[in-house]
Motif scaffolding. Sequence first.
Motif, PDB file in Angstrom:
ATOM      1  N   GLU A  54       0.916  -1.443   0.065  1.00  0.00           N
ATOM      2  CA  GLU A  54       0.229  -0.021  -0.002  1.00  0.00           C
ATOM      3  C   GLU A  54       0.956   1.003   0.149  1.00  0.00           C
ATOM      4  O   GLU A  54       0.651   2.255  -0.749  1.00  0.00           O
ATOM      5  CB  GLU A  54      -0.953  -0.085   0.993  1.00  0.00           C
ATOM      6  N   SER A  59       2.435   1.829  -3.511  1.00  0.00           N
ATOM      7  CA  SER A  59       1.377   2.217  -4.607  1.00  0.00           C
ATOM      8  C   SER A  59       1.215   3.855  -4.159  1.00  0.00           C
ATOM      9  O   SER A  59       0.995   4.479  -5.073  1.00  0.00           O
ATOM     10  CB  SER A  59       0.110   1.726  -4.451  1.00  0.00           C
ATOM     11  N   THR A  60       1.063   4.183  -2.946  1.00  0.00           N
ATOM     12  CA  THR A  60       0.763   5.610  -2.517  1.00  0.00           C
ATOM     13  C   THR A  60       1.884   6.700  -3.073  1.00  0.00           C
ATOM     14  O   THR A  60       1.531   7.484  -3.607  1.00  0.00           O
ATOM     15  CB  THR A  60       0.656   5.570  -0.987  1.00  0.00           C
ATOM     16  N   LEU A 100       1.577   6.887  -6.929  1.00  0.00           N
ATOM     17  CA  LEU A 100       0.437   7.569  -7.223  1.00  0.00           C
ATOM     18  C   LEU A 100       0.825   9.178  -7.051  1.00  0.00           C
ATOM     19  O   LEU A 100       0.492   9.990  -7.763  1.00  0.00           O
ATOM     20  CB  LEU A 100      -0.953   7.102  -6.348  1.00  0.00           C
ATOM     21  N   ASP A 101       1.460   9.338  -5.932  1.00  0.00           N
ATOM     22  CA  ASP A 101       1.924  10.903  -5.491  1.00  0.00           C
ATOM     23  C   ASP A 101       2.693  11.347  -6.538  1.00  0.00           C
ATOM     24  O   ASP A 101       2.846  12.511  -7.015  1.00  0.00           O
ATOM     25  CB  ASP A 101       2.578  10.803  -4.089  1.00  0.00           C
TER      26      ASP A 101
END
Length: 114
Positions: free
Chosen positions: A94, A97-98, A101-102
Amino acid sequence: MTGGDAIRGTRVGSGPVVGEAERGESAPCKRIDYWCTNGHRVRPSFAADAEVPAEWECPRCGLPAGQDPDDPPAARRNEPFKSHLAYVQERRSEADSTAILDEALGRLRERRGR
């Protein structure tokens, strides 16, 4: 009307004598027995000089069949369908992936001039 009944009851390829003389010699073959875990016996025929496979698929149940009736091969593991997202979630945590994405959102905002 006599010519119309001349071929009644015949089919394409049939002749007065159908067999070895018309089609030639048949190739020598061998029959191999295979057994699946459900006890089904399969007997495919192979050319005498052909390499015989170790396993054959059972036409009745679809399981693999082997030549040893006492020790047939185990059924293959059936994997359920996975989406692309499921494979990505297996590879990344997680937090990863964060972070990705950022980073992608940051590049997009730079291009738009924000």
